[in-house]
Design a protein around this motif. Structure first.
Motif, short mmCIF file in Angstrom:
data_model
loop_
_atom_site.label_atom_id
_atom_site.label_comp_id
_atom_site.label_asym_id
_atom_site.label_seq_id
_atom_site.Cartn_x
_atom_site.Cartn_y
_atom_site.Cartn_z
N ALA A 94 3.45 6.78 -1.07
CA ALA A 94 4.72 6.19 -0.62
C ALA A 94 4.46 5.26 0.55
O ALA A 94 3.52 5.45 1.34
N ARG A 95 5.31 4.25 0.68
CA ARG A 95 5.14 3.27 1.75
C ARG A 95 5.17 3.92 3.13
O ARG A 95 4.42 3.55 4.03
N SER A 96 6.04 4.92 3.29
CA SER A 96 6.13 5.59 4.59
C SER A 96 4.83 6.35 4.90
O SER A 96 4.40 6.42 6.07
N THR A 97 4.19 6.90 3.88
CA THR A 97 2.92 7.62 4.08
C THR A 97 1.81 6.64 4.47
O THR A 97 1.00 6.92 5.37
N VAL A 98 1.77 5.50 3.80
CA VAL A 98 0.78 4.47 4.14
C VAL A 98 0.98 4.00 5.58
O VAL A 98 0.02 3.82 6.33
N ALA A 99 2.26 3.82 5.96
CA ALA A 99 2.55 3.38 7.32
C ALA A 99 2.07 4.40 8.34
O ALA A 99 1.52 4.05 9.39
N ARG A 100 2.27 5.69 8.03
CA ARG A 100 1.84 6.75 8.97
C ARG A 100 0.33 6.78 9.09
O ARG A 100 -0.22 6.88 10.19
N TRP A 106 -4.99 4.35 -1.15
CA TRP A 106 -3.61 4.72 -0.80
C TRP A 106 -2.60 4.05 -1.73
O TRP A 106 -1.39 4.14 -1.52
N ALA A 107 -3.07 3.35 -2.75
CA ALA A 107 -2.20 2.51 -3.58
C ALA A 107 -1.04 3.28 -4.21
O ALA A 107 0.05 2.73 -4.40
N THR A 108 -1.24 4.55 -4.53
CA THR A 108 -0.19 5.31 -5.21
C THR A 108 0.71 6.08 -4.23
O THR A 108 1.65 6.75 -4.67
N LEU A 146 -12.40 -0.16 5.76
CA LEU A 146 -10.97 0.15 5.84
C LEU A 146 -10.21 -0.44 4.65
O LEU A 146 -9.23 0.15 4.17
N ASN A 147 -10.66 -1.57 4.16
CA ASN A 147 -10.06 -2.13 2.94
C ASN A 147 -10.26 -1.18 1.77
O ASN A 147 -9.33 -0.93 0.97
N ARG A 148 -11.47 -0.63 1.67
CA ARG A 148 -11.77 0.31 0.58
C ARG A 148 -10.94 1.59 0.74
O ARG A 148 -10.43 2.14 -0.24
N LEU A 149 -10.79 2.03 1.99
CA LEU A 149 -9.99 3.22 2.26
C LEU A 149 -8.54 2.99 1.84
O LEU A 149 -7.92 3.83 1.19
N ALA A 150 -8.00 1.82 2.22
CA ALA A 150 -6.60 1.51 1.90
C ALA A 150 -6.37 1.40 0.40
O ALA A 150 -5.27 1.69 -0.09
N ASP A 151 -7.39 0.97 -0.33
CA ASP A 151 -7.25 0.88 -1.79
C ASP A 151 -6.93 2.25 -2.39
O ASP A 151 -6.22 2.35 -3.40
N LEU A 179 -6.21 -2.88 8.06
CA LEU A 179 -5.33 -1.86 7.48
C LEU A 179 -4.01 -2.48 7.02
O LEU A 179 -3.54 -3.47 7.60
N PRO A 180 -3.39 -1.91 6.01
CA PRO A 180 -2.13 -2.49 5.50
C PRO A 180 -0.98 -2.28 6.47
O PRO A 180 -0.94 -1.31 7.21
N ARG A 181 -0.07 -3.24 6.45
CA ARG A 181 1.19 -3.14 7.20
C ARG A 181 2.32 -3.18 6.18
O ARG A 181 2.74 -4.28 5.78
N PRO A 182 2.80 -2.03 5.72
CA PRO A 182 3.83 -2.04 4.68
C PRO A 182 5.04 -2.87 5.10
O PRO A 182 5.61 -2.66 6.16
N GLY A 183 5.39 -3.84 4.27
CA GLY A 183 6.49 -4.74 4.62
C GLY A 183 7.83 -4.05 4.56
O GLY A 183 8.04 -3.05 3.90
N GLY A 184 8.76 -4.62 5.30
CA GLY A 184 10.14 -4.13 5.27
C GLY A 184 10.40 -2.93 6.13
O GLY A 184 11.53 -2.45 6.19
N MET A 185 9.37 -2.40 6.79
CA MET A 185 9.59 -1.24 7.63
C MET A 185 9.88 -1.69 9.04
O MET A 185 9.24 -2.57 9.58
N GLN A 186 10.87 -1.08 9.66
CA GLN A 186 11.26 -1.46 11.00
C GLN A 186 10.24 -0.93 12.00
O GLN A 186 9.88 0.24 11.98
N ARG A 187 9.76 -1.82 12.85
CA ARG A 187 8.78 -1.43 13.85
C ARG A 187 9.49 -0.72 14.99
O ARG A 187 10.53 -1.18 15.48
N ARG A 188 8.95 0.40 15.42
CA ARG A 188 9.59 1.16 16.49
C ARG A 188 9.52 0.38 17.80
O ARG A 188 8.47 -0.13 18.19
N LEU A 189 10.66 0.27 18.48
CA LEU A 189 10.70 -0.45 19.74
C LEU A 189 10.09 0.40 20.84
O LEU A 189 10.23 1.62 20.85
N PRO A 190 9.40 -0.25 21.79
CA PRO A 190 8.81 0.52 22.88
C PRO A 190 9.87 1.10 23.79
O PRO A 190 10.94 0.52 23.99
N ARG A 191 9.58 2.28 24.35
CA ARG A 191 10.48 2.85 25.35
C ARG A 191 10.36 2.03 26.62
O ARG A 191 9.28 1.61 27.01
N VAL A 192 11.49 1.79 27.27
CA VAL A 192 11.46 1.06 28.54
C VAL A 192 12.35 1.76 29.55
O VAL A 192 13.25 2.54 29.19
#
Length: 301
Positions: A65-71, A61-63, A54-59, A97-110
């Motif tokens: 967009a952050r939103s694409t990596v997050a997805r 994704w370096a180019t 997974l580290n190799r896979l994530a490498d 797997l990478p966790r792109p910083g600065g992205m707001q984590r979606r809150l769970p539905r309750v």
């Protein structure tokens, strides 16, 4: 590992995602694309991937967009979580797997307390009106354990009949990664299980049997959606995981300690549990904004 080939594993995951989470067609298509691309990059060994893979896979994704990596990361995390829940893997490598910083984590539905009361009111009305209450007694036990103990869907449907005892206010479960944990079982839940057992009988096996196996997660999801519709709650707002989230959020509202909540939910990392502090913070901010005596004056200036 007993993982099926990538094609079968991805198909089973997407089927479960559609049935249990009500995922939209576009979401399923995006997940399929991300998973199949990852499988191709790993030569068809995605289901058996190790953290180094997974580290190799994530490498690669370096180019992107952050939103694409997050997805892409989110798709793979859910996929490996599914394999773990289904017993197809004994571990979850997705921490690599990478966790792109600065992205707001979606809150769970309750669900709020009123919604929960509606669900139990419908169940009480069903039981009062039914001549053969076996199905409703089973559903009552299922809902009590989901909301009262915060069980995962897989943990719930695969409970052994001896797991819940009328004289023991807790159960010991084996959750993700084979980790054991102690969960509370309320008086109400134990009473509901006892009533269900009186109908089910004392035969060994699963607490909620269905044919030669146990009740499926898909069937549990369907039962909850039907119950929600009858209670006047939009069916797309409910799932076993939503009731688990309600358990956690309502405990936190009542003053539960975050570490105790982590133990009860079976989270390996307290960062996962901390999402519920964001739910509570959002509720408190809304409360101050709408109820504080200076709120109206602020809008007038």
């Amino acid at each position: 590992m007993n993982v099926p080939d990538d094609g079968a594993a991805i198909a089973a995951f997407l089927s479960a995602l559609a049935a249990e989470a009500g995922a939209a067609r576009n979401t399923l298509m995006a997940y399929r694309s991300d998973l199949e691309l990852a499988s191709d990059a790993l030569s068809g060994r995605l289901g058996r991937a190790q953290p180094t893979d997974l580290n190799r896979l994530a490498d690669g994704w370096a180019t992107l967009a952050r939103s694409t990596v997050a997805r892409k990361s989110a798709a793979l995390r859910r996929f490996f979580g599914f394999l773990l829940d289904e017993g197809l893997r004994a571990d979850d490598p997705s921490s690599a797997l990478p966790r792109p910083g600065g992205m707001q984590r979606r809150l769970p539905r309750v669900l709020d307390h009123i919604d929960i009361d509606r669900l139990f009111s419908v169940l009480a009305a069903r039981l009062a009106a039914s001549k053969d209450a076996s199905a409703d007694l089973r559903l009552l036990a299922l809902v009590e354990l989901l909301y009262g103990s915060g069980l995962r869907a897989t943990e719930l449907v695969s409970l052994e009949v001896r797991a819940i005892s009328p004289d023991r206010p807790y159960a010991i479960l084996k959750g993700k990664g084979g980790r054991e944990r102690l969960v509370p079982v309320s008086d109400r839940a134990r009473a509901a299980v006892t009533a269900w057992k009186a109908v089910r009988g004392d035969a060994p096996g699963y607490l909620f049997p269905s044919g030669a196996k146990h009740l499926s997660r898909v069937r549990l999801f369907q039962l909850l959606r039907t119950l929600a519709a009858e209670a006047g709650i939009p069916p797309d707002r409910i799932s076993p995981h939503v009731l688990r989230h309600a358990f956690a959020t309502h405990l936190l509202e009542g003053g539960a300690d975050l570490r105790a909540l982590q133990t009860m939910l079976g989270h390996a990392d307290i960062a996962t549990t901390e999402i519920y502090t964001h739910v509570e913070t959002a509720r408190l901010v809304e409360l101050v904004t709408t109820r504080h005596p200076l709120a109206d004056k602020g809008r007038e200036t």
